[in-house]
Design an enzyme around this catalytic site. Structure first.
Site, PDB file in Angstrom:
ATOM      1  CE  LYS A   8      -4.279   9.502   3.955  1.00 30.93           C
ATOM      2  NZ  LYS A   8      -2.898   9.709   4.383  1.00 30.93           N
ATOM      3  CG  MET A  68     -17.162  -1.384 -16.865  1.00 33.89           C
ATOM      4  SD  MET A  68     -17.666  -0.284 -18.187  1.00 33.89           S
ATOM      5  CE  MET A  68     -16.304  -0.440 -19.329  1.00 33.89           C
ATOM      6  NE  ARG A  98       4.077  11.339   0.999  1.00 34.04           N
ATOM      7  CZ  ARG A  98       3.135  10.651   1.638  1.00 34.04           C
ATOM      8  NH1 ARG A  98       2.556   9.611   1.060  1.00 34.04           N
ATOM      9  NH2 ARG A  98       2.757  10.969   2.851  1.00 34.04           N
ATOM     10  CE1 TYR A 146     -16.861  -8.728 -23.568  1.00 33.05           C
ATOM     11  CE2 TYR A 146     -16.710  -8.243 -21.217  1.00 33.05           C
ATOM     12  CZ  TYR A 146     -17.249  -7.981 -22.467  1.00 33.05           C
ATOM     13  OH  TYR A 146     -18.158  -6.980 -22.621  1.00 33.05           O
TER      14      TYR A 146
HETATM   15  C1  LIG Z   1      -2.527   8.972   5.456  1.00 36.45           C
HETATM   16  C2  LIG Z   1      -1.668   9.584   6.443  1.00 36.45           C
HETATM   17  C3  LIG Z   1      -1.684   9.142   7.789  1.00 36.45           C
HETATM   18  C4  LIG Z   1      -2.445   7.958   8.253  1.00 36.45           C
HETATM   19  O1  LIG Z   1      -1.722   6.792   8.026  1.00 36.45           O
HETATM   20  P1  LIG Z   1      -2.312   5.354   8.435  1.00 36.45           P
HETATM   21  O2  LIG Z   1      -1.244   4.401   8.123  1.00 36.45           O
HETATM   22  O3  LIG Z   1      -3.516   5.150   7.601  1.00 36.45           O
HETATM   23  O4  LIG Z   1      -2.621   5.453   9.870  1.00 36.45           O
HETATM   24  C5  LIG Z   1      -0.948   9.847   8.697  1.00 36.45           C
HETATM   25  N1  LIG Z   1      -0.193  10.913   8.312  1.00 36.45           N
HETATM   26  C6  LIG Z   1      -0.141  11.329   7.046  1.00 36.45           C
HETATM   27  C7  LIG Z   1       0.713  12.480   6.706  1.00 36.45           C
HETATM   28  C8  LIG Z   1      -0.871  10.687   6.069  1.00 36.45           C
HETATM   29  O5  LIG Z   1      -0.818  11.105   4.809  1.00 36.45           O
END
Ligand SMILES: *Cc1c(COP(=O)(O)O)cnc(C)c1O
Length: 824
Positions: free
Chosen positions: A494, A768, A592, A719
């Protein structure tokens, strides 16, 4: 060289099942690299995590008929025309075959070991020896228990000298390698801390390495290193030592002078007290100089004249270890391999290209230079190249060099063109017409392919994120080592692969057979599919508007609420879909997203039972604090909740539902909770979330110095006049700013980067697109590289300075930063 299957059966002491005649020229241990099925013998190797026997049906289908196995396949009667060579241990049999092959050669065989510089010494020795000898050497860095036998197998009737690397990572590995290589000349390169994990001390590791030299007639090493010198004398090796030294005038090779200029180094030496010589090396770094001296000792021992040696030293080419993947112009992807051009490294590069999937329609193109000084007839050589390229699915061939032009007829690929040199190609129509192709660029440095790559690569920005694919795989294996072989793995890619670029990461992971890839939203999944990823893909945050897309692209959504579940069922029904796999998320404490494990399960089962559009493929939950012992009690509580609820779900359905809860930290800290599957995230990218240490560094963010200026004391930088210099200072401007993901809070000396290995503070406010750093007292010039984080500056230093987690730093690197992928 060709062996009959009969002969091999005898050599490896196998029990043979099957009577078909066969002639074997190729050995295969990785089913994905198959090229010439008819002449291949596949060794079904077993490792902790994999078992080569699994791939026998597939290989049979693809035409392989010869297999070395530990267990006969269940339905061996259906493999009527195949041969199975049954042995107790397939790895030992592979090593035995290589050993027997080696024994038929009575030529000098050089065995190289050490911590650093093995490949450089091997490649340079090759460059120094090949003008007058036919040398067979390990391709790239094939130096392991499997790599060494595969390398030694390449010895053939033309070989006059063999040149092999031996690498070890744990005690008791060298004896097997020595038996295969049986070096007549042993070469020890620098001993350092690399691969130290499994050894109690450097001494223990060094002793293990020296075992390679047990029966060597000659041993080449540097006696200036006190430890090596002592151990070599203690090990009472049989061979004649050829020690080199910069201090001891009585050493066999005494280096009397090392003189460094701006771009080259001159080395003067005396060999065995009577030969005086000197050479100039086109490098100035210490490692190169040291490795060149080791090569000198070997070359002189082999009778190369000092004058010839000096001439060849002047033309030594740098050893490019990396195979790089870069985004090119006009929809092209470039795979750049400037490793010495020869047929074995060509095959490895072609295999790499072939194993990276691609979406339909992109042509595979090979740009190849002449392969020089192989001692073979060019017509034969290029016919073999053509055969290999065609087998590896190259569709377009561009040959560069006079030899290739002269042997254009040997290339059997229809879409082909030839140019005498790189310049004429660059000015040709063929060059302008490169569009939507995957291009492997493989050429000896002499042909100036650097310029070619420069022109083809997409120009974005001088700031790049280098992604080390070997390290990624090592991290994958690190976490797999905590897992049972049958436990499945989801790799989290992701947020664009935690910033590294999801597509190339997915290609590598798919090649390493991970079971699932997980992305956040449907569009990320679509991108993967469009780039040829066929693995199962999980969508962690399925948007209500993207259901149709998910069905079309076979993306499997997570479901976390009844509202989402109902909407999904409706959408699936509308499309006439049945049995679509989904993944159920339970909220065991994160609060969550997810179903309540105590209140929702009954109803959840009920909903699933009363429809057939969706089917639960897995059920999972996420730890809140597996990265810290402080939350161990809470983690246990989460696990108990999950265990109970997920069992309930499983028991309501006849099919297997995968249960998973461990993330990176969990895999390491609670391996007993791995259940059916684990989800690996940050650890894959090199950060150990428990210790905050780097496992194998994957990402290096790099830029260059744009401009240097001296700023007088009491002036300000940037800046709002925030950065005042207290003394006359040397200030560098670098092309990276907060828009690239360099957090503005690192400014005003809250963080630093590395310039030529030295710390340089960010001074003034970060802009930037540009930042300024204080390089007072650092030896540097415009154009020098700057490391923002990476191999030498852990990303955790930045995240600590920012009071955040490395996840945020990595995912914050913006898309305009060019990603470059590489592999050894
Ligand atoms: C991102 C995520 C992981 C991975 O977690 P890490 O700490 O990066 O290993 C596992 N399960 C879910 C549901 C996640 O969203």
């Amino acid at each position: 060289m060709i062996y009959t299957i009969d002969r091999i059966t005898t050599l490896i002491n196998a029990e043979r099942y099957g009577e078909a005649d066969a002639r074997i020229g190729f050995i295969l241990t990785d089913s994905r690299s198959l090229c010439f099925p008819e002449e291949t013998l596949f060794f079904a190797l077993k490792s902790d995590r994999n078992d080569g026997h699994r791939y026998i049906p597939e290989l049979y289908r693809r035409g392989v008929r010869n297999f070395a196995v530990e267990v006969l396949p269940d339905s061996s009667s259906s493999y009527t025309d195949a041969n199975f060579l049954k042995v107790a241990d397939t790895l030992k049999a592979l090593q035995m075959l290589a050993k027997k092959h080696r024994e038929t050669f009575h030529i000098p065989i050089i065995g190289i070991t050490g911590s650093n510089g093995k490949t450089m010494v091997k490649e340079w020795l090759y460059q120094l020896l090949m003008p007058e000898r036919f040398v067979t050497r390990s391709p790239r860095s094939y130096n392991s228990q499997i790599g060494v036998p595969l390398s030694v197998w390449l010895l053939n009737e033309n070989t006059q000298i063999g040149l092999f690397e031996a690498g070890i990572s744990r005690p008791k590995e060298m004896d097997a390698l020595r038996e295969i290589i049986r070096p007549t000349i042993g070469v020890l390169t620098t001993i350092g801390t690399a691969h130290q994990e499994n050894f109690a001390s450097i001494e223990e590791k060094c002793r293990e390495k020296l075992r390679l030299f047990r029966h060597a007639q000659t041993i080449v090493y540097c006696t200036d290193n006190a430890l090596t010198a002592r151990l070599i004398s203690e090990e009472s090796l049989e061979g004649e030592p050829i020690a080199w030294s910069t201090k001891d005038e009585n050493a066999q090779l005494y280096v009397s002078r090392i003189e460094k200029q701006a771009e080259h180094t001159t080395v003067s030496y005396r060999y065995k007290n009577h030969i005086e010589g000197q050479y100039t090396l086109p490098f100035i770094d210490d490692a190169s100089v040291e490795n060149s001296i080791t090569c000198t000792a070997v070359a002189l021992y082999l009778g190369i004249a000092p004058a010839a040696l000096a001439k060849r030293m002047a033309h030594l080419e740098p050893v490019a270890m990396r195979l790089e993947v870069k985004e090119g112009q006009h929809g092209c992807t470039l795979i750049n391999d400037s490793y010495n051009s020869d047929i074995h490294s060509l095959d490895i590069a072609l295999d790499f290209m072939n194993r990276r999937p691609d979406h339909k329609g992109r042509k595979r193109t090979l740009i190849l230079s002449d392969i020089e000084q192989t001692g073979r007839k060019p017509a034969d050589l290029y016919r073999e190249v053509s055969h290999l390229a065609a087998k590896r699915r190259v569709e377009k061939f561009i040959g560069i060099g006079r030899q290739l032009c002269a042997h254009a007829d040997s290339i059997g690929i229809t879409d082909k063109c030839f140019f005498p040199d790189c310049e004429s190609f660059i000015h040709s129509e063929a060059f302008d017409k490169l569009r939507n192709e995957v291009i492997l660029i493989k050429g000896a440095r002499r042909f100036g392919f650097d310029r070619l790559t420069d022109l083809l690569v997409k120009k974005v920005h001088e700031t790049t994120l280098e992604v080390n694919l070997n390290a990624l795989v090592e991290n994958l294996n690190y976490y797999r080592s905590f897992m049972k072989p049958e436990t499945k793995l989801v790799c989290m890619i992701k947020a664009n692969g935690y910033g590294t670029g999801a597509v190339e990461i997915a290609k590598t992971l798919q090649d390493h057979r991970v079971d699932y890839l997980a992305v956040a939203v449907a569009d990320e999944g679509v991108t993967l599919r469009n780039n040829g990823i066929t693995s199962s893909i999980m969508i962690m945050n399925p948007e209500m508007t993207a259901f149709k897309t998910m069905f079309d692209y076979e993306l499997e959504p997570e479901v976390y609420s009844f509202r989402l579940l109902d909407a999904l069922i409706k959408a699936a029904r509308k499309e006439g879909i049945a049995g679509y796999p989904v993944h159920i998320k339970l909220d065991t404490g994160m609060h969550r997203l997810g179903f309540d494990p105590q209140q929702d399960i009954e109803k959840l089962i009920d909903v699933f039972k009363h429809q057939n559009a969706l089917i639960p493929r897995s059920v999972f939950s996420h730890f809140v604090g597996s990265d810290s012992n402080d939350f161990d009690d809470f983690s246990r509580h989460q696990f108990v909740l999950f265990d109970e609820a997920s069992r309930k779900i499983q028991s309501a359905f006849p099919h297997k539902i995968l249960r998973h809860i461990d993330n990176s930290a969990g895999i390491e800290h609670f391996p007993e909770r791995q259940l059916d599957m684990c989800r690996l995230g940050i650890g894959l990218y090199g950060v150990n979330p428990r210790s905050n240490a780097i496992i194998h560094n994957v990402c290096t963010l790099k830029t260059t110095i744009l401009q240097l200026r001296i700023v007088k004391a009491h002036e300000t930088i940037g800046y709002s006049r925030r950065g005042t210099v207290e003394r006359d200072s040397l200030i560098a401007a670098i092309p990276i700013g907060y828009a690239d993901g360099l957090n503005r809070r690192l400014g005003n000396r809250h963080g630093y980067c590395l310039v030529n290995g030295k710390k340089a503070d960010y001074i003034g406010n970060i802009c930037m697109d540009v930042a300024m750093i204080d390089v007072t007292g650092i030896d540097c010039k415009e154009g020098d590289a700057v490391e923002i984080f990476g191999d030498r500056l852990p990303v955790t230093v930045l995240s600590d300075a920012l009071s955040t987690i490395p996840y945020e730093v990595l995912t914050g690197i913006s898309n305009r930063v060019k990603r470059v992928y590489f592999q050894d």
